[in-house]
Design an enzyme around this catalytic site. Structure first.
Site, mmCIF file in Angstrom:
data_model
loop_
_atom_site.group_PDB
_atom_site.id
_atom_site.type_symbol
_atom_site.label_atom_id
_atom_site.label_comp_id
_atom_site.label_asym_id
_atom_site.label_seq_id
_atom_site.Cartn_x
_atom_site.Cartn_y
_atom_site.Cartn_z
ATOM 1 N N GLY C 200 -20.876 -46.199 -2.222
ATOM 2 C CA GLY C 200 -19.532 -46.730 -2.452
ATOM 3 C C GLY C 200 -19.009 -46.450 -3.833
ATOM 4 O O GLY C 200 -19.423 -45.494 -4.500
ATOM 5 N N LEU C 226 -19.795 -42.515 5.714
ATOM 6 C CA LEU C 226 -19.675 -42.202 4.287
ATOM 7 C C LEU C 226 -21.024 -42.373 3.575
ATOM 8 O O LEU C 226 -21.708 -43.373 3.783
ATOM 9 C CB LEU C 226 -18.641 -43.176 3.689
ATOM 10 N N ASP C 227 -21.372 -41.449 2.718
ATOM 11 C CA ASP C 227 -22.592 -41.524 1.906
ATOM 12 C C ASP C 227 -23.860 -41.567 2.750
ATOM 13 O O ASP C 227 -24.923 -41.979 2.275
ATOM 14 C CB ASP C 227 -22.579 -42.746 0.966
ATOM 15 N N GLU C 228 -23.759 -41.176 4.031
ATOM 16 C CA GLU C 228 -24.935 -41.217 4.897
ATOM 17 C C GLU C 228 -25.301 -39.842 5.439
ATOM 18 O O GLU C 228 -26.215 -39.717 6.246
ATOM 19 C CB GLU C 228 -24.703 -42.179 6.076
#
Lengths: 283, 283, 283, 283
Positions: C200, C226-228
């Site tokens: 985040g 997101l971010d994964e």
């Protein structure tokens, strides 16, 4: 009269103008010569931290007395110690030998200024290792019923043997909140991940699933919030897609040992300070 | 009256008892409050080094004057500067852009407290790069005949533009002993190997032949003895048997840029001290 | 007849006995000589991955045709390319120049086999940087209303310019799920933390609060989560308690640039493979 | 009939077109399925290297026989082994325990596929350590007169116990040229510096004098030219001006242990190949 020897002074207080001058002045007045001085002021908390090494013909008591008066005025906590004096240490362990072996080897080699006064475990497996390094070892099963009595024994040991530092060397039990409180600021754990990534159980399995390219270890002060205590040291090691969970674990254990060892060294040399939820490391 | 601002003090002298107290006392007398203090005493040379950051309503001149008296007594050299003031820097370069580009980018991003007052080169290739970052660029051919005149021009520039730091950003010419002397203690070079390994020419070719598993870069103060000056910073990068000399060079250039940049930052922040043939880095 | 040149082959399929022999046999039949071969079989997914470099007098089309038949039989996806051919790349950026500057510098220095066919941004700030490196730059404001049209423009650019790789070089907007899907497997993002720590916003602020001793960056394929996305490369840098959020950011940006650059290099050299939520990197 | 098991194949020969196909074909013919394959062709020497892991119901002898014919044709040397079979290892040591302790700990933890059939030393100090890990230990004084007889005993041990690898774990004696020759390609030494920097005696003292910012260790094959053998692994650690020679030594010993351990693992897993004066490491 004492021969010249070296003392280490640590001091924490709210920041005020003239503090370095005041503290070093107290040292000078008892004939001390500074050989090392590191200082830091935290803008987050307004705390002032200093670590001094003082070559002195005065005794530890004389320097303490010179600082005590000042400490009252500045609302400081401080500590004076002989440089290099081994810190009285209790190690808690379970079955995995790597962290315990590394700490005992380094103590034995004269590289880690700790005196391991007791090893306590919830399994008998590490008895031979402790015996080889000639440190006292005791164990007792820890389950729901016996956990409280084990923790009582830990506190008794801390008290009876004047323990200054408790090290969780891959001790695979969660300490009760009461014990965490009682050992606050003097209990170091090694978590087998690069926190805050992979909290909780099986971090190497988590790391494998997520496909990370570096794995790490984190040594931190123990607090009631599991895996959330102030971080003392972190290290990482490169890994690849081809390594299984078992191989990550093997690689990671070297990192755990080295990371915990470094955190213990920093504590034993009076280089770690608490600043809220963070640490200040003066080296 | 001045508003509160931050000054940085550096001080080098033979070690004597009470020095930290004396120096910090001078700061306190002009109303300074220390926000950072790092000190080191070299047991090799008996030299004492200290770096202070001082929040003060006094001017730089007042603090200088308070320290000057003390400095005489202790046979010290010292310096007072505004914290973060850009250091006036002359960069010498040849054809390779990586180090110059990295320095100019970081200065531009506000991360490197230098003011690049001039770039001088023995080739025209980097003119556009300098123009993009709006720094003055000049070049002239350097050969056996013109070398002396180029070096004269360097010294004139140093003098005319009040240059405090000369950076050899992969400048592929050996400075004359006279120029080395004149720039002593304020000229930084980047050598493209992990010194003392692979001195001299073609270090990446040497590294390939020797089959090393790590290649490195070394930023050092320039002295008359080539590749023997006091080391400021070193970094390495892992390589494998499969990398050609060209690939080692490419990988290495990133390391060179980062290493030189860090050395320049340490110098510009007044963190580098000379202690015989070694450096003391207070950070 | 073609002169000898070098081709690179990548192949992914369910594992079956004899696959290496079969694939290398197809190369041998068209007169190819292997100069590099890396292979991996994932025990998690049962997938087989191979990357070959083939010196050959045959054309790319001949080798493709030799492999096509085999690929049908083994349910494989494969790709044949000229070794070192620049990959057609679209870079999205916002205001921060460090990642874009690093990529363009390395491409310019001939170290990164990409051809930057377009830079698109939601701010005008980086126009000069793009111009200096002679790559086309366009920008348009992106807000709630204009986001869809910007993303349409991205897809048009991908289509019109035969874009093979989209790089988010600190592009500070979240892509819509539709765009993520459309660019699946060919869009790389740089996240400014050591994932899965500090997902985040404001990861450096989070890192400062948590008091970590290492900060990092993660380059990953973009997915809807997101971010994964599957991680391609991660790097870290040591930091201390004394560094402010601004200083962590400055230090971190170097790590971001280097990490993204490495991920782009691995992709452009056909060394990255998707294996479920993980990557396989053959180098 | 054998159950399925895993074999490892290594092969070195002059490069020729079709080699990967030929070697993997031999594996396929005896029913082997490749699970790992790494290959490298040296442009310096024209040598071809391959390492395969083969899941197979055939015996080691069958695969050897399938490869033998091919090896003749291609002038190759090759080896087939059971994957993970412990390599029969002789360790030579003196007084310093760190490398021996690290190797024995890792072997004991099942992370290092070696079988330590004998420890030989020129001092009695490490007898207890060897006893703790239950490996045979013998020692005899080594001086000018007795050196030849000690080396004879080494060769007898190598012969009698089918030793495949000799490890010099900080054995503080120079081997005679004859012994170097006899153990060529199967004897690994750890040098306590980042070679080629600081060859010879007292590297940590040299490193301190030179003021380096990183110290390192180098594991290499032993050759007649001291400190010039092919390098297998190198690692470094950051140090500062404030560390004494004794402290550099302490820090360095951890690096030595880790570096030697990694080199031994690479050898024991058949990942090290000689390519002139360099090594090829397939992993």
């Amino acid at each position: 009269m004492l021969e010249s020897h070296e003392l280490v002074v640590t001091w924490t207080s709210p920041d005020r103008p003239g503090l370095v001058h005041a503290v070093t002045g107290a040292c000078a007045r008892v004939g001390g010569n500074l050989t090392e001085c590191q200082q830091f002021t935290s803008t987050d908390t307004g705390n002032f931290f200093i670590r001094l090494q003082v070559e002195s013909a005065s005794s530890r008591a004389e320097l303490e007395s010179a600082l005590r008066e000042l400490a009252g005025k500045y609302h400081a906590t401080f500590c004076v110690d002989e440089l290099g004096r081994p810190v009285r240490t209790l190690i808690l362990a379970s079955k995995a030998p790597h962290c315990l072996s590394h700490l005992l080897f380094n103590r034995d080699a004269g590289r880690l200024p700790i005196d391991v006064v007791q090893v306590m475990a919830n399994h008998p497996d590490l008895a031979d290792l402790a015996a080889f390094y000639k440190v006292p070892f005791q164990w007792q099963r820890v389950d729901r019923e016996s956990k409280a009595s084990f923790e009582q024994e830990v506190l008794r040991t801390v008290s009876n043997l004047d323990v200054e530092l408790v090290v969780l060397a891959r001790y695979m039990q969660i300490l009760s909140p009461e014990l965490c409180e009682r050992l606050s600021g003097r209990c170091i754990n090694i978590h087998h991940s690069f926190l805050p990534g992979f909290k909780g159980a099986n971090p190497y399995r988590q790391a494998h699933s997520r496909g990370v390219k570096l794995i790490g270890a984190t040594a931190h002060f123990v607090t009631v919030d599991l895996d959330e205590g102030p971080i003392i040291e972190q290290r990482v090691q490169r890994v690849t897609h081809s390594q299984t969970v078992a191989q990550l674990t093997a690689v990671g254990q070297d990192t755990e040992s080295a990371t915990l060892n470094e955190a213990v060294r920093l504590f034993a040399e009076h280089r770690t300070f608490l600043d809220g939820m963070r640490t200040v490391i003066l080296q």
